[in-house]
Each structure stands twice: as C-alpha cells, then as structure tokens.
Write a protein that holds these residues in place. Structure first.
Motif, mmCIF file in Angstrom:
data_model
loop_
_atom_site.group_PDB
_atom_site.id
_atom_site.type_symbol
_atom_site.label_atom_id
_atom_site.label_comp_id
_atom_site.label_asym_id
_atom_site.label_seq_id
_atom_site.Cartn_x
_atom_site.Cartn_y
_atom_site.Cartn_z
ATOM 1 N N GLU A 1 0.771 -1.504 -0.191
ATOM 2 C CA GLU A 1 0.127 -0.181 -0.471
ATOM 3 C C GLU A 1 0.822 1.653 -0.212
ATOM 4 O O GLU A 1 0.696 2.330 -0.439
ATOM 5 C CB GLU A 1 -0.839 -0.231 1.305
ATOM 6 N N PHE A 2 1.828 0.867 0.377
ATOM 7 C CA PHE A 2 3.597 2.518 0.854
ATOM 8 C C PHE A 2 4.582 2.095 0.281
ATOM 9 O O PHE A 2 5.058 1.297 0.526
ATOM 10 C CB PHE A 2 2.731 2.742 1.534
ATOM 11 N N THR A 3 4.660 2.833 -0.832
ATOM 12 C CA THR A 3 6.190 2.137 -1.397
ATOM 13 C C THR A 3 7.380 3.310 -1.560
ATOM 14 O O THR A 3 6.919 4.825 -1.681
ATOM 15 C CB THR A 3 6.334 1.908 -2.426
ATOM 16 N N PRO A 4 8.501 3.773 -0.028
ATOM 17 C CA PRO A 4 8.965 5.339 -0.102
ATOM 18 C C PRO A 4 9.630 5.394 -1.401
ATOM 19 O O PRO A 4 9.992 4.171 -2.191
ATOM 20 C CB PRO A 4 9.934 4.787 1.085
ATOM 21 N N ALA B 1 0.104 8.184 -6.159
ATOM 22 C CA ALA B 1 -0.867 7.601 -6.223
ATOM 23 C C ALA B 1 -0.469 6.722 -7.271
ATOM 24 O O ALA B 1 -0.845 7.193 -8.276
ATOM 25 C CB ALA B 1 -2.185 7.501 -5.709
ATOM 26 N N PHE B 2 -1.020 5.357 -7.171
ATOM 27 C CA PHE B 2 -0.201 4.265 -8.544
ATOM 28 C C PHE B 2 -1.340 4.168 -8.734
ATOM 29 O O PHE B 2 -2.016 2.985 -7.874
ATOM 30 C CB PHE B 2 0.833 3.163 -8.466
ATOM 31 N N PHE B 3 -2.131 3.839 -10.381
ATOM 32 C CA PHE B 3 -2.613 3.516 -11.104
ATOM 33 C C PHE B 3 -2.949 1.926 -11.535
ATOM 34 O O PHE B 3 -2.327 2.078 -12.414
ATOM 35 C CB PHE B 3 -3.772 4.362 -11.741
ATOM 36 N N GLN B 4 -3.353 1.000 -10.837
ATOM 37 C CA GLN B 4 -2.814 -0.780 -11.641
ATOM 38 C C GLN B 4 -4.005 -0.843 -12.460
ATOM 39 O O GLN B 4 -3.235 -1.836 -12.939
ATOM 40 C CB GLN B 4 -3.084 -1.667 -10.596
ATOM 41 N N GLY B 5 -4.828 -0.336 -12.367
ATOM 42 C CA GLY B 5 -5.761 -1.226 -13.983
ATOM 43 C C GLY B 5 -6.307 -2.472 -13.420
ATOM 44 O O GLY B 5 -5.472 -3.096 -12.592
ATOM 45 N N CYS B 6 -6.600 -2.838 -14.534
ATOM 46 C CA CYS B 6 -7.754 -4.289 -14.436
ATOM 47 C C CYS B 6 -7.167 -5.452 -14.980
ATOM 48 O O CYS B 6 -6.325 -6.286 -14.573
ATOM 49 C CB CYS B 6 -8.772 -4.258 -14.434
ATOM 50 N N VAL C 1 5.154 6.938 -2.901
ATOM 51 C CA VAL C 1 3.704 5.282 -3.641
ATOM 52 C C VAL C 1 3.091 5.120 -2.809
ATOM 53 O O VAL C 1 3.432 4.016 -2.379
ATOM 54 C CB VAL C 1 5.046 4.463 -4.440
ATOM 55 N N VAL C 2 1.746 5.342 -3.074
ATOM 56 C CA VAL C 2 0.558 4.727 -2.542
ATOM 57 C C VAL C 2 0.014 4.099 -3.443
ATOM 58 O O VAL C 2 -0.589 4.511 -4.390
ATOM 59 C CB VAL C 2 0.109 6.090 -2.021
ATOM 60 N N THR C 3 -0.594 2.738 -3.025
ATOM 61 C CA THR C 3 -1.133 1.868 -4.091
ATOM 62 C C THR C 3 -2.891 1.584 -3.250
ATOM 63 O O THR C 3 -2.160 0.601 -2.797
ATOM 64 C CB THR C 3 -0.584 1.049 -4.663
ATOM 65 N N PRO C 4 -3.557 2.724 -3.326
ATOM 66 C CA PRO C 4 -5.507 1.833 -3.541
ATOM 67 C C PRO C 4 -5.475 0.681 -3.079
ATOM 68 O O PRO C 4 -5.322 0.836 -4.585
ATOM 69 C CB PRO C 4 -6.100 2.899 -3.641
#
Length: 453
Positions: free
Chosen positions: A192-195, A208-213, A237-240
C-alpha cells in the motif's frame, strides 16, 4: 471540463476536412463514411431521429477507433469520439430493448435474425465487462487459469495438436504473442506504500499508482516496475487497495451506467490517499480517467469530487520527466523507436515526455517513427472486434517501423504493446526487434547502469 457537450459539439463541424489526413480508417478505405465527418453526420442523424437504429449504422460507427487524432487536428474542437459514443449509447439502449430496425446492408438478415444475434453477443459482453474486467478477484482467477495454461504444458499441446485452428485467426495470433503471466504468488496485492529509493535524499512528491485491471493481471511485471521506477525517481508511492477498473471499455461500448459506477469507486478510493498526483502507465486508462468529470456533468453531488480527481491524473512518463530525478540510464548499443499511444498523445496531451526519456538513455540511439500520429489499430479491443481493418492499419504501421531499422520498439500502453508485438509476429521479425513498455525499458536501463558500477 470540455466547453461543449457532445450534443452541442456535433453541430460545430464545418466540414473543413482538417481531420481527413489523420484518420487511420479513412486513410485505409478512402470512404467518407469511415472518416470523422461521415461519422459525425451519421451520429447526428441517428440522435435527431432522422434514421432509425439499425445494423448498418451500428457496424459503421463500430469501425471508429476512438483514437481522437481528429479532435487534435480539428480547428473547431469537434469531439468526434464523444459524439460516436453518445450514438453508441442510444444503439446499446435500443439493443437492450430489442428495437433494432430491420434495415441493414446484409440483405439476408431479418429483424428477428438481428435480435437472435444481438442476444448472445450482448450476454457475452455483459459477462466479460461486468463480471470479469470490473471484478479484480474474478480477473485474478482468469490470470491463474492463463498461468496454468502456459506452465502446465497445455499451451504446447494445444499448439502442437492444432486446436487453435478452430478459433478465429485473430485469436490464434493473439495467443501466439500473449505475455507470460506471473504465478499467483507474484500477483498478490501491491504494497500500500512504497517509499522513495534510499539514494533519494529529497522527496519529489507523494503520488498514487493506478494499477488497472487487465494491466495488473497480464502485465503485472510492468506494474511492479512502474512502482519501482517512481521510487527510483524520488516519489513516495501509495497504491490504494480498493481501486477498480477505469471503465474505458464500458464507456466506449455504450455501457455508461457501469462506467459511472466504476468512476465513483475510483474517486472514493483515491480521495483518502492524500496525494499530489494519480499516476497511470496505460494511455487508455489515463485518458478514461481524465474524462471522469464529463461523466458527472449533470451530477452536482459528484462533479466537484470528479474534478479534483481528474486534475491529479498524470502519465508516468510525464511526472518522471517533469518532476522526477532518475539515476543513470544505460543501453546496450541498441537502436530504439517509439510508437505513441493515441489516448496518451491526443487525450492526455502527453506528446514529448516518453521520447525524451528514451533519448536520455546512454549508449542507445533513438530514431523517430514515421507517421507516429496514426493509431496502431489496437484501440482497446478494436483489433478483436474489427480484425480485418485493424490488421490493415497495423500492416501500414509495420512498414514504417521497418524504415527505422530499430532493435527495440517502445510503447506506453498495454493494447499498443500487444498490437505492435502482433505486428512483429506477423512480419516474422521476432529475432530482429523486441517490443517493450517504456517503463520496463527504463528500469532495465537503470539496472544495467547499477550492475556496471
């Protein structure tokens, strides 16, 4: 937000012809009906009720790539893709009600034939769009099946026995160039978090990173590399976890209600991330999300939230080039060219950043691709729905690729990647040129530089 609605925009076309030179389908067929002006006229006539919904008009509008090259060239800013999609919504609604008009170019088709054809096709699309693509858990299950197909030996058996010959030619070709699916253990949720990387003493921002489907299922390594590249460039980087599909395929197919549902989920998911930018690595996804505001034009309760969301959307190449600081990039003496994503260059307006990043790689020669303004023919799932026309567009594109004499062909969108890889396969050039997403190419260049220290 766009100044005019699609309904208003379709009346601003002055038929000047500026769009004719950039439309891929018009350049292939030479038919006015396959160009932007013809499509605007057809859509307008349909929406005004001058012509009924019928199979002929549906098929003709389906031939539009929705690439937006015409909008970029138009002096009046006529939103051709939006107009076409508005007409598609009406066609989709009519199909749902089974109200096709019997007029059609296929003289042997009756109204009942069209109804019978529409039902199973609509049912399959509904299942894929609503139960698979829009549901990450189900999509992961598909990924697991594809991984088993590749690793169990079934793929080799299928090819050896010739089972694929019973499938459409386009599906056979796509199976040949399908990327290697990572095993389930390597497709778990992203951190969820990458420094930012340790060598980066100063943060370049919180994103924030959008990963897609499909991107996260089929191109998981590229997604992992995207987070790594952002970290290396100095970003936290935050990846919800609660993010979902962008809804592009749904919107382009006239399934606006589902597109709105997905948009609401993404807006809510990223609001709590507290970031400066929302980063995408797929031009199609990024373009779809920059237009969320348009989906809520008539919804005051969501319009403000959608506007804040769209203002933060940024392609990974743009954010890294403009605000990041990459470490040394080293090539292996290769010649490189770049095929832009239409949605990236025409909708997101990111035209220079990808090429400039590639040019910054030491010990690599960049060559500009002739006619790079033209679509490659992928356009989401266009290459599956309109294979003949898509392949004609691709064949023309590959002639230009050959002129560059490149060893690496860079793309910035998963659809473009697969389409260009298909082009390389069709030309029998797999040993001559490799296709790469720009993120993977840059990460490899960083790793190469670090290994030489």
């Amino acid at each position: 937000m766009k100044t005019l609605t699609p309904e208003q925009s379709m009346y601003t076309c002055v038929r000047c012809g500026a769009c004719r030179g950039v439309c891929p389908t018009l350049n292939i067929t030479g038919r006015e009906a396959d160009g932007p002006r013809g499509r605007v006229l057809m859509a307008r006539s349909l929406l005004e009720g001058e012509i009924p919904v019928n199979q002929e008009i549906k098929e003709q509008l389906d031939r539009c790539l929705l690439c937006s090259a015409c909008v970029d060239a138009c002096p009046m800013d006529v939103q051709v893709p939006d107009i076409v999609m508005l007409a598609k919504e009406q066609i989709a609604a009519a199909t749902e009600m089974e109200s096709f008009h019997p007029k059609t170019l296929r003289l042997d088709n009756s109204q009942n034939d069209m109804k019978r054809t529409a039902k199973p096709v609509r049912g399959l699309k509904d299942f894929l769009f609503d139960k698979v693509i829009a549901d990450q858990k189900n999509l992961n299950k598909v990924g697991n099946l594809l991984w088993m197909y590749q690793k169990s030996g079934l793929q080799k058996v299928t090819r050896a026995v010739g089972i694929l010959k019973f499938f459409p030619e386009q599906m056979q070709q796509m199976e040949q160039i399908m990327p290697e699916i990572l095993p389930p253990k390597k497709r778990q949720q992203h951190p969820e978090f990458t420094p930012r990387a340790k060598e980066q003493t100063e943060s370049r921002g919180r994103v924030a990173f959008f990963q897609g489907c499909i991107m996260d299922m089929m191109f998981r390594e590229t997604n992992d590399n995207s987070i790594k590249l952002l970290s290396k460039a100095g970003f936290d980087v935050v990846t919800p976890k609660s993010q979902v599909c962008c809804g592009a395929l749904h919107h382009h197919s006239g399934k606006t209600d589902k597109a709105v549902e997905l948009a609401k989920s993404n807006i809510a998911a990223f609001e709590s991330a507290n970031v400066d930018y929302i980063i995408t690595n797929a031009g199609g996804c990024g373009a779809a999300m920059t237009e969320y505001e348009e989906l809520f034009r008539d919804n005051p309760a969501w319009l403000g939230r959608a506007k804040k969301f769209t203002e933060k959307i940024c392609d990974i190449s743009e954010i890294i080039y403009e605000k990041g600081e990459l470490p040394e990039l080293v090539g292996r003496g290769e010649r490189v060219t770049y095929q832009p994503s239409c949605h990236l260059q025409y909708v997101m307006k990111v035209k220079d950043a990808p090429a400039k990043l590639v040019k910054s790689v030491e010990n690599a020669e960049y060559v500009d691709l002739p006619e790079k303004k033209y679509c490659c023919g992928s356009a989401g799932i266009y290459n599956m729905l309109q294979p003949e026309l898509a392949n004609e567009i691709l064949d023309r594109k590959m002639e230009k690729v050959k002129e560059t004499d490149s060893a690496v062909l860079i793309t910035a969108n998963p659809g473009c990647y697969l389409q260009m890889k298909l082009g390389v396969h069709r030309e029998g050039m797999e040993k001559v040129i490799e296709t790469k997403h720009i993120v993977d190419y840059l990460v490899e260049s960083i790793d190469r530089a670090e290994s030489k220290r």
